[in-house]
Design an enzyme around this catalytic site. Structure first.
Site, PDB file in Angstrom:
ATOM      1  N   HIS A  82       0.874  -1.219  -0.005  1.00 16.79           N
ATOM      2  CA  HIS A  82       0.113   0.025  -0.036  1.00 16.79           C
ATOM      3  C   HIS A  82       0.759   1.250  -0.091  1.00 16.79           C
ATOM      4  O   HIS A  82       0.493   2.294  -0.760  1.00 16.79           O
ATOM      5  CB  HIS A  82      -0.890   0.322   1.360  1.00 16.79           C
ATOM      6  CG  HIS A  82      -1.844  -1.105   1.323  1.00 16.79           C
ATOM      7  ND1 HIS A  82      -1.805  -1.912   2.324  1.00 16.79           N
ATOM      8  CD2 HIS A  82      -3.127  -1.241   0.722  1.00 16.79           C
ATOM      9  CE1 HIS A  82      -2.743  -2.702   2.239  1.00 16.79           C
ATOM     10  NE2 HIS A  82      -3.646  -2.366   1.219  1.00 16.79           N
ATOM     11  N   GLN A 106     -18.375  -6.359  -0.313  1.00 19.56           N
ATOM     12  CA  GLN A 106     -17.648  -7.227  -0.810  1.00 19.56           C
ATOM     13  C   GLN A 106     -17.141  -8.659  -0.120  1.00 19.56           C
ATOM     14  O   GLN A 106     -16.744  -9.654  -0.636  1.00 19.56           O
ATOM     15  CB  GLN A 106     -16.141  -6.682  -1.421  1.00 19.56           C
ATOM     16  CG  GLN A 106     -15.407  -6.317  -0.415  1.00 19.56           C
ATOM     17  CD  GLN A 106     -14.245  -5.411  -0.782  1.00 19.56           C
ATOM     18  OE1 GLN A 106     -14.439  -4.084  -1.397  1.00 19.56           O
ATOM     19  NE2 GLN A 106     -12.982  -6.148  -0.935  1.00 19.56           N
ATOM     20  N   GLY A 213      -2.634  -2.021  -6.882  1.00 16.29           N
ATOM     21  CA  GLY A 213      -1.682  -3.079  -7.036  1.00 16.29           C
ATOM     22  C   GLY A 213      -1.905  -4.112  -8.290  1.00 16.29           C
ATOM     23  O   GLY A 213      -3.190  -4.561  -8.049  1.00 16.29           O
TER      24      GLY A 213
END
Ligand SMILES: *[C@@H]1O[C@H](CO)[C@@H](O)[C@H](O)[C@H]1NC(C)=O
Length: 380
Positions: A82, A106, A213
């Protein structure tokens, strides 16, 4: 197993660059801006924004001053991966907003949202440390982490409570079929939740650039497709996967891996690397590439099976995939001009028996951990 962070507040001298005018290129337009902004006062308190209105006012103010905003969306439990996204965002934008929000939609009904690591204090400390290191370098006009957006679920989901049911009520963004293959096949509401929360975040923060990412490759494609298909005015920046020295992709979930499980965790990357080498050595057929990866995983599974419950680590292969770089549709044959994504997921089971002196991870190694990874075959 948390990140080691120095939380001591260092006594810093404030760098005053009054009146220096900096040039920064935003797209094709070069903006002149005055560096004295924000620098006359030393704000000790981290600007944490919790509601939609304040976040919007904040970003409107910046946009009106022709300043660019980079957004790094996270669910907290920050690790070096991160932080490398934040660093890149700082290099490419006038201001960076890091969002920290554990998005309930989610997580499926059977997935344990409550076991997701929440590490607010160390997250804030690591962002502060990163920010302070920029201050220490005394780069004139360096960008800063200007705000942390940490909304409440009430703010994010006006229709309460947000649902994790497939057919539940609510407003959702779905991407077909990309959202329902691979990771989406194991976790039916996952990409709907990811796309929905990112749509909300992008609408609230109005970022010029958003950072993700490469590790969650399918997520990156979902976000890119959403931005393209809904004409969102932001640029999606994807950065390479950050890895530990032995190749394990950094992930917030790695905190659950004690020493024993951590030791075998790089096996997925080894398998995918073997598949990539197979491609590099000239193979193009799916069967051959898959075989190379399977062999590595199977050898480890056999090795573990010979050990007893106090020493072994059992894992299942959830999937292995050789897929198209945009649609993630499975390929029978890799076309050199198009390349491919080699990806996979394994489920590392909870330890059967834990020795009295064994160094366990968060949750005592009683929580099964799904590991994901991918390696790109570049188009040639
Ligand atoms: C980063 O540093 C700037 C300038 O000192 C400050 O305004 C901002 O609040 C800091 N942000 C964080 C997250 O520490």
């Amino acid at each position: 197993m948390r990140l080691l962070i120095d939380t001591a507040k260092s006594s810093r001298t404030v760098l005053l660059v009054v009146g220096t005018v900096c040039a920064r290129t935003t797209g094709t337009i070069t903006l002149q801006r005055n560096c004295a902004r924000n620098m006359s006062t030393h704000i000790k308190d981290i600007p944490v924004i919790r509601d939609v209105r304040s976040m919007r006012d904040f970003s409107k103010r910046l946009h009106r001053a022709s300043q660019s905003i980079g957004l790094v969306p996270t669910m907290g439990a920050l690790h070096a991966g991160h932080l490398s996204l934040v660093r890149q965002a700082l290099a490419e934008n006038d201001h960076v907003v890091v969002s920290i929000y554990v998005n309930p939609t989610q997580f499926g009904v059977n997935e344990d949202l409550n076991s997701y690591p929440e590490t607010w204090d160390s997250d804030i400390a690591s962002l502060r440390t990163l920010n302070d290191s920029i201050e220490a370098q005394r780069v004139p006009c360096a960008s800063r982490i200007s705000a942390i957006f940490a909304p409440t679920t009430k703010a994010m989901y006006p229709l309460q409570p947000p649902t994790s049911e497939i057919d539940g009520p609510g407003s959702f963004v779905t991407l077909s079929p990309l959202g329902s293959i691979l990771e989406g096949a194991s976790r039916p509401v996952f990409f709907r939740g990811v796309a929905t929360v990112c749509m909300k975040l992008f609408n609230i923060v109005a970022p010029d650039n958003v950072y993700f990412g490469q590790k969650d490759v399918q997520q990156t494609l979902v976000i890119k497709q959403m931005v393209r298909d809904f004409h969102l005015d932001t640029t999606v920046r994807i950065l390479p996967t950050s890895r530990d020295a032995d190749g394990l992709a950094m992930s917030s979930r790695n905190v659950y891996l004690g020493v024993r499980r951590r030791a075998i965790a790089p096996i997925l990357y080894k398998a995918l690397s073997a598949a990539a080498e197979c491609v590099a050595s000239g193979h193009r057929a799916r069967v051959d590439i898959m075989e190379a990866a399977r062999e590595v995983l199977l050898a480890e599974q056999l090795r573990q099976a010979k050990l007893d419950g106090e020493h072994r680590v059992l894992f299942d292969v959830d999937y292995l995939s050789v897929a198209d770089r945009e649609s993630m549709n499975e390929l029978d044959q890799i076309e050199a001009s198009k390349g491919a994504i080699l990806s996979g997921a394994i489920k590392v089971h909870a330890l059967e028996q834990v020795g009295p002196d064994e160094l366990t991870g968060a949750g005592g190694d009683k929580i099964a951990v799904r590991l994901l990874d991918n390696v790109l075959v570049p188009a040639s």
